[in-house]
Design an enzyme around this catalytic site. Structure first.
Site, short mmCIF file in Angstrom:
data_model
loop_
_atom_site.label_atom_id
_atom_site.label_comp_id
_atom_site.label_asym_id
_atom_site.label_seq_id
_atom_site.Cartn_x
_atom_site.Cartn_y
_atom_site.Cartn_z
N ASP A 197 0.86 -1.19 0.00
CA ASP A 197 0.00 0.00 0.00
C ASP A 197 0.89 1.23 0.00
O ASP A 197 2.12 1.12 -0.06
CB ASP A 197 -0.96 -0.01 1.21
N HIS A 268 -2.97 3.18 -4.65
CA HIS A 268 -2.31 2.79 -3.39
C HIS A 268 -0.89 2.30 -3.66
O HIS A 268 -0.46 1.27 -3.14
CB HIS A 268 -3.13 1.71 -2.69
N GLU A 348 -9.85 2.62 -5.19
CA GLU A 348 -9.47 3.99 -4.89
C GLU A 348 -8.27 4.47 -5.72
O GLU A 348 -7.26 4.88 -5.17
CB GLU A 348 -9.15 4.11 -3.40
C1 TNX Z 1 -10.84 1.88 2.18
S1 TNX Z 1 -11.53 -1.02 1.52
C2 TNX Z 1 -9.77 1.18 1.65
C3 TNX Z 1 -8.56 0.99 2.48
C4 TNX Z 1 -8.68 1.69 3.79
C5 TNX Z 1 -10.07 1.46 4.36
C6 TNX Z 1 -10.28 1.99 5.73
C7 TNX Z 1 -10.63 -0.60 0.38
C8 TNX Z 1 -10.68 -1.41 -0.78
N1 TNX Z 1 -9.84 0.50 0.47
O1 TNX Z 1 -7.43 1.42 1.75
O2 TNX Z 1 -7.71 1.18 4.65
O3 TNX Z 1 -11.01 2.06 3.50
O4 TNX Z 1 -11.51 1.57 6.26
#
Ligand code: TNX
Length: 816
Positions: A197, A268, A348
């Protein structure tokens, strides 16, 4: 002993006796997850060091080893393995060496002479052993009575997952093994290992040593909630060598746990980019660290591993260099993990860099893609093709649906269930992990007990989840492989905190995944929960006790002359000790519980002792009033505290609450229109209950929320009075679309019908967080006060949520 105290003790003893008499199935067989069928039998099997394990064949060795390891750790003995025995044995066997269908089915008979555990496959026999362990006492004893029983059991879902993020905070190898044990004990079968990440790359890749030597370390970490109150400036990192990974994979295999590694792309990716800037669209641009950056990174130009949480714009560039790099990484990952699946993330991924990049724009044109979402889809599909060519399948977070799903991908639905539903309708396999029910990083308590990412996910909510959405047809529902709990570690620095967030919710998750819907029920689960806690105690596992916490409610009184503060807890046999700030005046005669510094005298183990009749004169001054009751009447400003005492011994939490009294507190109040269903508080009464929210959204239950409507309240003071000012408490948090009111209008009346306008207040001065607006009146005589708090309206351009209706959050109205 004073008579009241005797009574309390007598009631406790009676309740204990009653409980043990009616030992229910849940008490006698406290198995989690609940088996599909369980028939109690009379008698016990006596397990001791003299018991032997009889094995059918070599494949049973891991299950036998697990049993022995557990016995030796918690009971101090192990069992000998034997080929044959005539009595006092546990026999492990399998029905088939290869069975189609759901893995993990077993049956188990406990009889006085022997225990027979027979799996449909080895995994089944292993699960039979897990069930057996839960029938052992939760104390170390030389001979354990295991109650006789017939069990037939099999899992509801074939994918039963638990995830762990080791990128935000690194967890040592020993803890990863423990974590795999937790997974196995609760009959889950998949460990989703989130290895890369923005904040760290945690797996050794031989071809790219910089991934871990550079990408595995950051110069500091923010403290407190994002964006942080400070930065600890500590060089932080770590990674798993390939040798360690192999060892962990083998460890998991012996526990029938499959490890799915996640290598995040294309977002990420800050840690990988820090190691290899060429992976970025803009290799020479310096990484932006939002929030509070470390001193070291402030001094450095170039790419950096992130020190704070969230989503970052610098993502993988879809270049040949990147694809070649990722393919090389995948080659090494595939060689380490035997699982069918590789998780490629996909979540994301901001598109800003791709929008700015001439290369990306050219690629979009060349490939005939629609836009940047098309490019994301191109990225994932290209990686899927490569991974498929290695004989593996991909899983991605639900964003991989954007711009078109890769042909063979399995979708992990995390932003609610919609992604999962859409994917299942398109004929793709799905794993459900919606934030609302599966995010174990959310708080278990409404009064956040340690820093967490936020949200509220009590064990009941985890338990209530059904991974198969009702909108799917039977055919589509077959694509729901199961569900998974996610443990993101932004706010979990240590294994202890991970355990705390995991337990007891893992128990609920396991029953949601394993037990068929028709066999599952919260009431029954709750009866087995105390033993889950006892076992965790025995195993020295850290867990949250919020389930047992005192819960406080504030209630109105019939006479509207104050409020009632009422306690409750899930535990039976709790005595409540509520302390009021009131000092008992010298010379008072009455029945009181008096705080005494002498612990010994108090059979409840607290600080109070009941005196039937006391003349306070004989004691020191400064004595606070204490009630051993579940509720107390409050009509004065002050800090009150309540403690629950479990059967005279253990505390079940303490709550402290400041009550602030003014002319409106506890009075009759009506609302012209109700608050939104999402933020209903406790109805209109919330606005005059004496509790002023100083914790913002962490105590969202203290607010009434209005969207597209105003908050108009009429308060009845009960008699004519003189009013000099009105104060309105409201929250501002623009990031969450919450705005202060546009204006506040105050009207007064002596009969509740004819209202005279008094003052209009334009609320334009404000601060983020809780705001108190004061409206002065010229000493108006009145009995009724109408307060109209108007909604800010649509959110303006450039703000989060622009164009949407804003929220108005009001928590208290004061009248002076
Ligand atoms: C969203 S769940 C994210 C993570 C974060 C999390 C915190 C997901 C696929 N991505 O990168 O750690 O929320 O709740």
């Amino acid at each position: 002993m004073p008579s009241a105290m005797k009574n309390i003790l007598a009631i406790c003893l009676m309740l204990i006796a009653l409980q043990s008499q009616s030992q229910s199935i849940a008490d006698k067989y406290p198995i989690v997850p609940k088996p599909q069928s369980l028939t109690p039998k009379a008698g016990n099997f006596k397990l001791s060091a003299a018991t032997v394990i009889v094995l059918d064949n070599e494949g049973e060795v891991p299950a036998a080893n697990f049993l022995n390891d557990y016995l030796s750790r918690f009971y101090g003995f192990t069992l000998k393995l034997a080929k044959k025995a005539s009595k006092n044995f546990i026999r492990l066997s399998v029905k088939h060496l290869l069975v189609p269908g759901v893995d993990g089915k077993y049956d188990m008979q406990v009889a006085p002479a022997a225990i027979n555990i027979s799996g449909d496959d080895y995994q089944g026999a292993f699960y039979g052993v897990q069930t057996l362990l839960q029938l052992l006492p939760t104390k170390k004893i030389a001979t354990a009575n295991i109650p006789c029983v017939d069990i037939m059991d099999e899992p509801r879902f074939k994918y039963r997952g638990l995830h762990l993020d080791v990128a935000r905070h690194f967890m040592p190898v020993d803890f990863i093994k423990k974590y795999i044990d937790y997974i196995a004990c609760y009959k889950l079968n998949t460990f989703h290992w989130h290895l890369t990440d923005d904040q760290g790359w945690r797996i050794e890749i031989k071809k790219y040593p910089r991934l871990t030597s550079v990408g595995g370390w950051r110069d500091g970490t923010i403290a407190g909630h994002y964006p942080g109150t400070s930065n600890d400036n500590i060089d932080y990192g770590g990674f798993y060598t390939q040798q360690e990974v192999k060892e962990i994979v083998q460890y998991a295999k012996e526990r029938f746990v499959t490890i799915i590694p996640e290598i995040e792309m294309p977002g990420h990716a800050s840690a990988a980019i820090a190691a290899h800037p060429e992976l970025s669209c803009f290799p020479t641009e310096t990484t932006v660290i939002p929030g509070i950056a470390s001193e070291a990174s402030k001094k450095k130009a170039g790419k950096k591993v992130q020190e704070t949480w969230g989503v970052f714009e610098d993502v993988f560039a879809p270049t040949e260099y990147t694809f070649n790099f990722l393919e090389n990484v995948i080659d090494e990952v595939v060689a380490l993990f035997p699982a069918t699946y590789i998780h490629i993330g996909g979540d994301e991924c901001p598109k800003e860099a791709w929008k700015r990049s001439a290369f990306c724009q050219q690629l979009i044109k060349e490939k005939g893609l629609k836009d940047e979402h098309g490019l994301q889809s191109y990225f994932i599909q290209r990686m899927e093709k490569y991974i498929n060519s290695k004989g593996k399948k991909i899983i991605g977070w639900d964003e991989i649906l954007e711009g078109g799903l890769a042909p063979n991908a399995t979708v992990m639905s995390w932003r609610g269930e919609e992604g999962g539903i859409a994917a299942a309708k398109q004929g793709h396999d799905v794993i459900m992990t919606p934030g609302s029910h599966c995010y174990l990083d959310h708080s278990q308590s409404k009064n956040e007990d340690s820093v967490t990412i936020g949200g509220y996910l009590p064990i009941e909510t985890v338990y209530s989840y059904d991974p198969v959405p009702a909108v799917l047809t039977a055919g589509e529902a077959k694509h729901i492989l199961g569900a998974q709990g996610n443990v993101w570690t932004e706010y979990m620095k240590t294994p202890g905190k991970v355990e705390y967030m995991l337990f007891p919710r893992l128990a609920a998750l396991s029953e949601m995944l394993w037990t068929k819907k028709e066999n599952k029920g919260w009431d029954d689960f709750e009866k087995r929960l105390p033993v889950v806690f006892e076992r965790l105690d025995m195993e020295s596992v850290n867990y949250s006790t919020t389930y047992y916490d005192l819960k406080a409610e504030v209630k109105r009184t019939h006479k509207n002359n104050g409020v009632i503060w009422k306690m409750s807890t899930k535990r039976e046999m709790v005595t409540y000790k509520i302390t009021t700030p009131k000092i008992i005046p010298k010379g008072t005669i009455g029945k009181y519980i008096i705080a005494m510094p002498d612990f010994q005298k108090d059979p409840l183990g607290g600080l109070g002792i009941f005196m039937d009749t006391v003349i306070v004169d004989t004691l020191e001054e400064n004595i606070r009033k204490i009630f051993y009751d579940d509720s107390v009447f409050i009509n004065e400003t002050g800090t009150y505290s309540a403690t629950g005492i479990y059967c005279g011994r253990r505390k079940v939490g303490t709550i402290e609450q400041f009550f602030s009294f003014n002319k409106a507190t506890g009075k009759k109040i009506t609302l012209t229109n109700l608050a939104s269903k999402s933020y209903p508080g406790d109805g209109a009464f919330t606005l005059v209950n004496g509790i002023q929210n100083d914790k913002g959204l962490a105590r969202s239950a203290e607010f009434l929320g209005f969207s597209e409507t105003d908050c108009e309240a009429v308060i009845d003071l009960g008699k004519m009075d003189t009013v000099n000012k009105v104060m309105v408490h409201s929250l501002e948090q623009q990031g969450s679309w919450i705005y202060i009111p546009k204006s506040i209008e105050v009207y007064t009346s002596s009969d509740g019908n004819d209202f005279t306008p008094q003052s209009i207040f334009e609320a334009n001065e404000r601060k983020p967080g809780n705001n108190v607006f004061t409206i002065s009146l010229p000493a108006v005589p009145c009995r009724f006060i109408k307060v109209k708090i108007t909604n800010h309206g649509k959110i303006g351009g450039g703000k989060p949520g622009a164009g949407n209706p804003s929220w108005l959050f009001v928590d208290e109205i004061e009248v002076w």
